[in-house]
Design an enzyme around this catalytic site. Structure first.
Site, PDB file in Angstrom:
ATOM      1  N   HIS A   1       0.998  -1.604   0.093  1.00 21.72           N
ATOM      2  CA  HIS A   1      -0.069   0.129   0.472  1.00 21.72           C
ATOM      3  C   HIS A   1       1.084   1.408   0.139  1.00 21.72           C
ATOM      4  O   HIS A   1       0.539   2.308   0.149  1.00 21.72           O
ATOM      5  CB  HIS A   1      -0.803   0.094   1.315  1.00 21.72           C
ATOM      6  N   HIS A   2       1.849   1.171  -0.142  1.00 23.78           N
ATOM      7  CA  HIS A   2       2.650   2.449  -0.138  1.00 23.78           C
ATOM      8  C   HIS A   2       2.968   2.504  -1.351  1.00 23.78           C
ATOM      9  O   HIS A   2       4.044   3.598  -1.287  1.00 23.78           O
ATOM     10  CB  HIS A   2       4.110   1.658   0.809  1.00 23.78           C
ATOM     11  N   ALA A   3       2.810   1.973  -2.136  1.00 23.12           N
ATOM     12  CA  ALA A   3       3.322   2.574  -3.895  1.00 23.12           C
ATOM     13  C   ALA A   3       2.581   3.823  -4.314  1.00 23.12           C
ATOM     14  O   ALA A   3       2.129   4.058  -3.927  1.00 23.12           O
ATOM     15  CB  ALA A   3       2.724   1.175  -4.592  1.00 23.12           C
TER      16      ALA A   3
END
Length: 691
Positions: free
Chosen positions: A157-159
């Site tokens: 989810h950090h992309a």
């Protein structure tokens, strides 16, 4: 047990809340690629893809695969990744390796490649597996092929556009069919990449419960609510250290309930990062396994198409336990606390239980603080446009760049599978086996245990592999100690007619059928003496000696009686019945036997006089019939080429011969009975010796 339960979130009552009966059956598609566990970050890096393989092993050995449709998604291609990511970034992922990474120094700084996101062998392939499962899961939800899709390899989810993200690609696929998509993040870190991707649109609402304040990535403040058309569609709930099950449940369920009421999404993406569990290497929350899974059950209760993905989690054994348990909650199976045997059983020492217990760390989230945040979130949701309208247009039949629709691809694969397996004797191929789910009312287990073992299911200690014909034996059958109801070589009887100690007879048909007792030599001799006395009494009572035919009849009757009393076994011994065999033929030229009168038995007997010569056969003997038959003796004497002419016996010689035959017959009967009771030889030729 009571103390442990006090840490868990209170369970909803039967038929209410997360335990309410679903309005539709849950068909769960599970995506797993066996290669995902082969990839590894740099040595010492906390992210371990091996945790996905451990979770899959628990899922298989708990038997959850019977309720899942298992798929191995096609890895996302370069073209599919560029639906969100830049071409330069995808090209960099495809080209960089640990050997040539020094040549891409500028790109590493630009794309945030370093200690946190290192370059490792197979980086592009790993990203393709992660993104492919999420995209294929979203595509199956779009087509109504499943109600829930699970991809534990996803959840990155950090992309950003220049940092890999499977979640954004999955949401983009859902937006092709759904007007509004809700994204929920329960990872301890803020889902900054997904929020940034949809920060300015109202078609996706992002809700994140995370640790905030001097913590990576440093975003996710309460005031971050979106911009432009996406204003109030980014919901952030910042938390402090040590949040426990009760506090988390008290904020998660009300907020998600308000979101469902105001936003009315048509699909949900749930990110289940395991670093919010107690005891995580990088996390600082204090959630138990059941407190974490309570979020999954609550979202499931809304009966919306749901894509469930993984995420963070850096204590492998706890992440594997939790994801396996949450898979069981999705399919409605309550799993036992004792872990089954798996390939990674030793990872779960020392307790070997399906449980992640909370610790005694302090909860820095006071009730006043949580209520204040809840009220602000509620006010922001009230300002959103209720169920924002979305102008929809015709959806392309197939994803961009694909030569066939997903439905056409599925139909083609099914046809190829059917053609390939036509005429083969295997019940299921791997693809058909993975798609099969077991109904609750099925009475038999899967017969394809080899396929399950190939997928990671292991035979549990003490559990039978398969029910076989030898598992059901007659408890009333006699004990068989001879191998196959066949006498063994050592199953011999003693020479005195009695069985040796420990001898076991042949198996009978029933438990009550016991072999009759065997008589000894003394019993046989007593029976034979009684026969002799009876015959002598009969001879003394009659004026003339009994005929040989009468003697044979008496002998047959008495011998049958003796055999019954002595327990002769016709199945064990193949003796020829002496009563059925003819007495030994006697030649007319043979000398007459000695005469033994009845009154002189046991005394010295004089020699019998010689028979006078006879020049012609008896007048009462028909021509062609031997003299032996005429005198009452059955059988035919063999021809004697050296014999002279037939002669007629005198009356005294005939009587002496007849009495000798009687004595000889009595002796033979006694010897035959004794030999037969010893279990010995066979009688050949009637009056001959036992051989």
């Amino acid at each position: 047990m009571a103390n442990r339960q006090s840490f868990y979130a209170p369970l909803d009552g039967q038929g209410s809340g997360t335990n309410a009966a679903p309005s539709q059956p849950k068909k769960v598609a599970y995506f797993y690629d066996s290669d995902v566990g082969n990839y590894a970050y740099n040595a010492g890096h906390p992210m371990k893809p091996h945790r996905i393989r451990m979770a899959h092993s628990l899922i298989m050995n708990y038997g959850l695969y019977k309720h899942l449709e298992i798929y191995r998604a096609k890895p996302a291609s370069k073209y599919e990744m560029t639906q969100f990511h830049t071409d330069e970034y995808v090209d960099f992922l495809q080209r960089v390796t640990p050997d040539n990474m020094d040549q891409f120094g500028r790109e590493q700084g630009k794309y945030n490649v370093g200690d946190d996101c290192p370059v490792f062998d197979g980086l592009f392939e790993f990203c393709g597996i992660s993104a492919g499962g999420s995209m294929e899961g979203a595509a199956r939800l779009n087509r109504g092929k499943c109600d829930v899709a699970v991809n534990w390899a996803g959840g990155l989810h950090h992309a950003k556009k220049s940092e890999a993200s499977d979640i954004v690609l999955g949401i983009l696929e859902l937006l092709r069919f759904h007007p509004r998509v809700l994204y929920i993040d329960i990872d301890v870190h803020h889902g900054d990449g997904v929020e940034e991707a949809f920060y300015s649109t109202d078609r996706v609402m992002t809700v994140s419960f995370h640790k905030y304040g001097e913590y990576f990535p440093g975003t996710g403040e309460l005031r971050d609510i979106g911009v432009g058309g996406g204003k109030y569609h980014a919901v952030n709930f910042p938390l402090r250290d040590g949040v426990d099950d009760k506090s988390y449940k008290g904020v998660f369920e009300p907020v998600i309930g308000w979101v469902m009421e105001y936003y009315k999404p048509s699909a949900v993406v749930l990110q289940c990062g395991g670093d919010s569990l107690s005891g995580d290497r990088l996390g600082c929350f204090n959630l138990s396994m059941r407190g974490h899974a309570n979020c999954v059950k609550f979202v499931k209760s809304f009966n919306l198409p749901t894509l469930v993905v993984g995420g963070g989690g850096y204590t492998m054994r706890n992440v594997a336990r939790t994801w396996a348990y949450e898979t069981g909650q999705l399919v409605g199976v309550e799993m036992g606390s004792e872990l089954p045997f798996t390939d990674y059983y030793e990872y779960y020492s020392p307790d070997f239980e399906l449980d992640v217990r909370p610790s005694n760390m302090d909860n820095a989230n006071s009730p006043d603080y949580l209520e204040k945040i809840k009220q602000q979130v509620y006010e922001n949701l009230r300002l959103t446009q209720a169920a924002p309208s979305v102008q929809m247009q015709d959806v392309p039949r197939n994803p961009m760049g694909a030569d066939e629709t997903l439905d056409e691809q599925e139909q083609r694969l099914d046809d190829e599978e059917a053609d390939r397996e036509a005429g083969k004797d295997r019940r299921y191929t791997q693809r058909l086996w993975e798609k099969k789910t077991e109904r609750e009312d099925e009475l038999s287990e899967s017969e394809d245990e080899e396929m399950a073992e190939a997928m990671g299911a292991r035979r549990q200690p003490g559990k039978a592999r398969r029910r076989g014909i030898m598992d059901y034996q007659n408890p009333h059958a006699p004990v068989d100690e001879s191998g196959a109801n066949t006498p063994m070589e050592d199953d011999a009887r003693s020479l005195d007619g009695e069985g040796e100690a420990g001898d076991v007879g042949m198996g009978m048909d029933g438990a009550g059928d016991e072999p009759p007792p065997r008589a000894g030599v003394a019993t046989v001799r007593a029976a034979n003496a009684a026969v002799v006395e009876d015959l002598l009494a009969m001879k003394a009572a009659s004026k003339s000696p009994p005929t040989l035919a009468g003697q044979q009849a008496a002998k047959m009757e008495e011998e049958a009686s003796n055999q019954s009393e002595a327990g002769a076994d016709d199945d064990d011994d193949m003796d020829v019945d002496p009563s059925d065999a003819a007495p030994a033929p006697v030649s007319a030229e043979a000398p007459a036997p000695s005469l033994v009168p009845a009154s002189t038995l046991g005394q010295a007997t004089p020699a019998a006089p010689a028979a006078p010569a006879i020049t012609s056969p008896p007048a009462n003997t028909p021509p062609g019939i031997p003299a032996t038959e005429a005198s009452g003796i059955t059988g035919t004497a063999p021809p004697n080429p050296t014999a002279g002419p037939d002669v007629e016996m005198s009356e005294s010689a005939a009587q002496a011969r007849e009495e000798g035959m009687l004595e000889r017959t009595l002796e033979d009967v006694e010897g035959e009975a004794a030999t037969e009771m010893r279990g010995g030889g066979h009688v050949v030729g009637g009056g001959g010796p036992a051989v």
